[in-house]
Design a protein around this motif. Structure first.
Motif, short mmCIF file in Angstrom:
data_model
loop_
_atom_site.label_atom_id
_atom_site.label_comp_id
_atom_site.label_asym_id
_atom_site.label_seq_id
_atom_site.Cartn_x
_atom_site.Cartn_y
_atom_site.Cartn_z
N LYS A 177 8.78 -3.57 -13.94
CA LYS A 177 10.05 -2.87 -14.19
C LYS A 177 10.20 -1.64 -13.29
CE LYS A 177 13.53 -1.16 -16.65
NZ LYS A 177 14.81 -1.80 -16.83
N TYR A 178 9.13 -0.86 -13.17
CA TYR A 178 9.22 0.38 -12.42
C TYR A 178 8.76 0.23 -10.99
CZ TYR A 178 9.81 2.20 -17.09
OH TYR A 178 10.25 2.42 -18.34
N ASN A 179 8.44 -1.00 -10.61
CA ASN A 179 8.01 -1.24 -9.24
C ASN A 179 6.84 -0.29 -8.89
OD1 ASN A 179 7.99 -2.34 -6.78
ND2 ASN A 179 9.81 -1.28 -6.00
N MET A 180 5.87 -0.24 -9.80
CA MET A 180 4.77 0.73 -9.67
C MET A 180 3.84 0.37 -8.52
SD MET A 180 3.27 1.35 -13.45
CE MET A 180 4.12 2.26 -14.71
N SER A 181 3.18 1.39 -7.99
CA SER A 181 2.10 1.13 -7.04
C SER A 181 0.83 1.00 -7.88
CB SER A 181 1.97 2.29 -6.08
OG SER A 181 1.59 3.44 -6.78
N ALA A 182 -0.24 0.57 -7.22
CA ALA A 182 -1.51 0.44 -7.94
C ALA A 182 -1.93 1.80 -8.48
CB ALA A 182 -2.57 -0.11 -7.01
N ARG A 183 -1.68 2.84 -7.66
CA ARG A 183 -2.04 4.20 -8.07
C ARG A 183 -1.30 4.58 -9.36
NH1 ARG A 183 -2.59 9.67 -5.48
NH2 ARG A 183 -2.45 8.86 -3.38
N GLY A 184 0.00 4.23 -9.40
CA GLY A 184 0.81 4.56 -10.56
C GLY A 184 0.33 3.80 -11.79
N TYR A 185 -0.05 2.57 -11.59
CA TYR A 185 -0.53 1.73 -12.68
C TYR A 185 -1.76 2.36 -13.32
CZ TYR A 185 -2.22 -2.57 -14.94
OH TYR A 185 -2.67 -3.50 -15.84
N PHE A 186 -2.71 2.76 -12.45
CA PHE A 186 -3.94 3.34 -12.97
C PHE A 186 -3.69 4.71 -13.60
CE2 PHE A 186 -5.89 0.26 -10.04
CZ PHE A 186 -6.67 -0.39 -10.97
N LYS A 187 -2.74 5.44 -13.01
CA LYS A 187 -2.41 6.75 -13.55
C LYS A 187 -1.92 6.62 -14.99
CE LYS A 187 -0.87 9.70 -10.11
NZ LYS A 187 0.25 10.16 -9.31
N THR A 188 -1.02 5.64 -15.20
CA THR A 188 -0.49 5.42 -16.54
C THR A 188 -1.62 5.09 -17.51
OG1 THR A 188 1.47 4.55 -15.47
CG2 THR A 188 1.27 4.17 -17.82
#
Lengths: 507, 420
Positions: free
Chosen positions: A462-473
């Motif tokens: 949905k948010y077109n996350m990067s891998a970094r963003g995924y792990f951050k969440t």
């Protein structure tokens, strides 16, 4: 006649020993100083001469040579006055050389012979103990900080005359050792700020709580006057007490920077809020003889950058490496100096130029202006933000409401519990907090079940996350679960973490 | 060896590109000499009487034609057409203007006189509310084959153009700068998209004219003139959008304004227009019928608007009838098209319903439902929603995250949400 006295100077936040050699010989009267002294050290001969005379001793009108060894290191600072004076007096037989051989001296002299404060006493005391000196003579005003070091006697000198007399009479008495653990215990009593001062703002408080618990970098977004700074300035009231080691490390930094008050050490975590006009050297540390900058002064505490978009772009860009490495390296021809800077980054910004977007009653910025407002800092620093939260102007009714919301004490208890959980979890790893987890650790400690995995997958798409963003969440969700004292991450934790998502960047 | 200025087109182009000579001057000259060619050949003595002293020199110099050839080569290179009042392509809708432009530079196409068109304008700093309804209206217009004219400004103008393009319609933009000067720069891709999809960029200002303030309200008269009706999506008081509405009133156009809440500064202009008698933009069918009626019944010719019914001249009626039969498709074709449109609408509605159901499935919990109900088209902060629903902010925040994931809400700024 020749005499040698030991002294120390500071480079970075560490001290190194310097040997002051004084030779008084026949010939035309002169006073020469060698051994790469900088101008403030060179000036010390005037102070030394007048101080000796005004203390009632004779100043030899002969050829005097002072050498500062090792001669290849540039000497700076005003702490050489006292050792030079003592070496000179010893050459003239006023002070017995035997009695000062196993002592180290630092101190600046007034023309009347008073010993003035110098900076960097704490690292010098540490160095003196390492080198096996029996004692360290420091200015009276610095005695308290020196006494924090165990295993070495610290003597506070008031005037040159008094010092010389007590050395000769062998009546030098060391001051009492400062017990850090006792001091640290009382550190929180003096806090006047409290989160009960912040009315409403439940989500922003909760976000702050999570950020502190997991050491996540934090971004407040809100209109002017909504209490962003108020919220940030209370962060030190909810962090854990510093350990003795942290306290010493931080006090060392402040000692070197000359920011330590009389009779005190750094007992509270620092909160540094530099102004937008700050330059790179004052943020990162700099100067000919590099002094710690704001990021180092925020070590083990909070660096708060208010109005982040108003900072110069280069300044913000330079922050990246120190944030990653937790130290800053400053290169000079004479030396390479490393300062520690392990801080929590808290930033605040308006959502647009006027500050009121998306409230169209007040905001007249068009789309492109809103878009452009944060683009300046987007790349360099916004992707370091784990938690992003909106802050609003509190309506008048809320200001007078009886409900205070969470107090600092409540929040602190929750944070300490979450910190304990993290300490237990990471006892065999080289990270301390959830925010520092590597991917390996994330996959080990942030296990997902079918429901939560589905949720994360949906968010990822949905948010077109990067891998970094995924792990951050995931890391933020882990911290939230820790705050709730739960072992497994639930859907609610993940949804809350998504609510703190940084919408200004495709994470 | 230079070519001579000798075609009628060249005389017009020359007349419209003389330094220091603007529209009113041209009008004055035309009143006396009647055609650009006569002006070109007029004796200096006669001209120096009519022109200001600082205008005479450039005027005389321009007769050499050097500048003209340069302009012509640029026109050719950039595929820009020059249209003057005697050109067969000159839009009938502009001919009726008192201060009709003598020059039009066009990249792409001009709005087709035989198709209905509508002008859509609104605030640059628009709200989510204005954006949504502008989008809806633009899509509907494109779907009904109504041409959409706007101004390539940020905000509502861009939203309309984008939506028309998405729906496969034709849209036209009248610029306040030269047709080759893209302003604002942010819309550079939109500029080319418009041209590539059968629409056009139009400007009355010479090539390379910078975007200067006064030109924008001035060109607004062309935007309103090119529409058979004018839709005002959002306007503050004393705004550029209201100047377009003012021109539309002068030109006797139908105006439809999108109503808003009292107190919303972005709706103040629209609400005022409605109070003053403008149409209310609630039902698109009404707008469409007005657009179609105006287009069909106002026949543009010879610089005057004539109601077709009152047109006595047999020849003209015959011509117009021919035109109409030519434009109108055979009955069977029409029926077929109508059916297709119906099918499409049904399909679309069905799809919409399905999506709604899908959204509904995700809204499982009661709090989510409550939170969803509290959401509006204007952005609300998490704290506002908490205050409306009486739920704690933490619960609201979790619900909003869930709603956003399922596509029922959208975060527009940090912790501000709208209904998606």
């Amino acid at each position: 006649m020749f005499c040698r006295v030991f002294c120390a100077d500071v480079s970075g936040i560490d001290a190194y020993t310097i040997c002051v050699e004084v030779d008084v010989s026949g010939g035309l009267p002169s006073f020469n100083m060698v051994g790469l002294p900088s101008s403030e050290v060179r000036e010390s001969k005037e102070r030394v001469e007048r101080a000796i005379i005004n203390s009632g001793y004779d100043f030899p009108s002969r050829r005097i040579t002072v050498n500062l060894s090792p001669a290849n290191v540039r000497k700076q600072g005003s702490g050489f006055d006292l050792p030079i004076a003592l070496a000179l007096l010893s050459c003239m037989g006023v002070v017995s050389e035997n009695r000062i051989r196993d002592l180290m001296f630092v101190g600046e002299l007034s023309l009347d012979g008073t010993v003035n404060k110098v900076r960097g006493v704490l690292p010098i005391a540490i160095k003196a103990r390492e080198e096996g000196f029996r004692g360290l003579v420091v200015p009276e005003g610095n005695a308290f900080e020196g006494a924090a070091i165990e295993g070495i006697d610290i003597y506070g000198a008031v005037t040159l005359k008094e010092l010389v007399e007590s050395i000769n009479k062998n009546t030098l008495t060391g001051i009492e050792h400062t017990d850090l653990s006792v001091l640290l215990k009382g550190a929180y009593e003096g806090n006047v700020l409290d989160y009960t001062d912040v009315r409403g703002q439940e989500k922003a408080k909760r976000a702050t709580l999570a950020a502190v618990a997991g050491f996540h970098n934090l971004l407040y977004v809100g209109p002017p006057g909504s209490g962003k700074s108020m919220m940030a300035s209370r962060i030190p009231t909810i962090t854990n007490t510093m350990t003795e080691k942290e306290c010493l490390e931080l006090s060392k930094i402040y000692s070197v920077a000359g920011l330590l008050n009389d009779d005190s050490l750094m007992l509270n975590r620092p909160f540094r809020a530099p102004h937008q006009s700050i330059t790179t050297p004052s943020l990162m540390g700099g100067g000919n003889n590099p002094k710690p900058g704001e990021i180092t002064l925020a070590h083990k505490g909070v660096l708060f950058l208010d109005e982040i978009s108003e900072f110069r772009r280069e300044v913000i860009e330079d922050l990246r490496v120190p944030i990653e490495n937790k130290k800053v390296v400053i290169n000079r021809v004479y030396a390479q100096i490393t300062f520690p800077c392990d801080f929590m980054l808290v930033m605040a910004t308006n959502p647009c130029k006027c500050g009121y977007y998306p409230d169209r009653q007040h905001c007249r910025c068009n789309e492109a202006e809103v878009e452009r407002y944060l683009s300046k800092i987007r790349g360099p620093i916004l992707d370091r933000v784990d938690i992003c939260v909106g802050v609003t102007k509190v309506p008048v009714d809320d200001l007078s409401a009886a409900d205070d919301g969470l107090s600092s004490a409540d929040m602190r208890i929750k944070i300490l519990r979450a910190r304990e959980i993290q300490a237990e979890r990471f006892k065999n790893c080289d990270v301390d907090f959830n925010s520092q987890m590597s991917r390996k650790e994330v996959s080990r400690f942030c296990t997902l079940n079918n429901e939560t995995r589905g949720l994360m997958d949906r968010a990822y798409e949905k948010y077109n996350m990067s891998a970094r963003g995924y792990f951050k969440t995931l890391k933020v969700a882990r911290t939230i679960a820790d705050l709730e004292g739960e072992d497994t991450i639930s859907a609610e934790h993940i949804l809350e973490a998504i609510g703190y998502r940084n919408i200004y960047i495709n994470q | 060896m230079k070519e001579q200025i000798n075609t009628h087109d060249d005389y017009w182009l020359w007349l419209c590109n003389i330094e220091n000579i603007r529209q009113p001057d041209i009008q004055k000259l035309l009143d006396v000499f009647e055609s650009p060619e006569e002006i070109f050949k007029a004796p200096e003595s006669a001209l120096s009487e009519m022109l200001k002293p600082e205008q005479v020199d450039p005027f005389m110099l321009s007769r050499s034609g050097e500048r003209l050839w340069k302009i012509k080569s640029v026109l050719e290179r950039d595929h820009i057409r020059f249209i003057h009042p005697d050109s067969p392509d000159y839009p009938g809708r502009l001919k009726v203007l008192k201060d009709m432009p003598f020059s039009l530079y066009v990249k792409g196409e001009l709005p087709d006189d035989s198709l209905p068109s509508v002008a859509m304008v609104g605030a640059r700093s628009c709200s989510e509310y204005g954006r949504k309804y502008a989008r809806d209206a633009a899509a509907r217009m494109a779907y009904e084959d109504v041409q959409v004219v706007s101004g390539l400004a940020l905000g509502i103008d861009s939203v309309c153009a984008e939506e028309v393009l998405r729906a496969g319609g034709k849209t036209f933009a009248v610029l306040g700068s030269g047709v080759d000067v893209i302003y604002p720069r942010d819309n550079i891709s939109l500029y080319y998209e418009i041209i590539m999809n059968g629409g056009g960029i139009i400007s009355e200002y010479p090539l390379g004219t910078k975007p200067i303030g006064w030109q924008f309200p001035h060109r607004n008269r062309l935007i309103s003139a090119l529409g058979d009706a004018v839709l005002i999506m959002e306007a503050r008081m004393r705004s550029g959008t209201l100047s377009t509405a003012g021109h539309a009133l002068d030109q006797g156009k139908d105006i439809f304004a999108l109503p808003g809440r009292v107190g919303d500064s972005l709706s103040e202009g629209c609400n005022m227009l409605i109070q003053d008698g403008a149409g209310i933009l609630i039902d698109m069918e009404r707008v469409l019928s007005a657009v179609r009626y105006n287009h069909k019944n106002l026949y543009y010719e010879g610089g005057e608007i004539k109601e077709i019914n009152s047109e006595a001249d047999k020849k003209t009626e015959k011509e117009s009838e021919q035109k109409r039969t030519f434009k109108q498709k055979t009955e069977s074709e029409q029926k077929k098209e109508l059916k297709q449109k119906k099918d499409f609408t049904q399909k679309r509605d069905f799809k919409k319903k399905k999506e709604e159901q899908k959204t509904d499935n995700y809204i499982e919990e009661n709090t989510d439902r409550t939170v969803y109900r509290a959401l509006e088209i204007t952005p609300l902060g998490v704290w506002d929603i908490a205050a409306i629903t009486g739920l704690p902010e933490s619960k609201v925040s979790i619900s909003l995250a869930r709603l956003e994931l399922s596509g029922a809400a959208r975060e527009v700024s940090a912790d501000y949400y709208i209904r998606a």
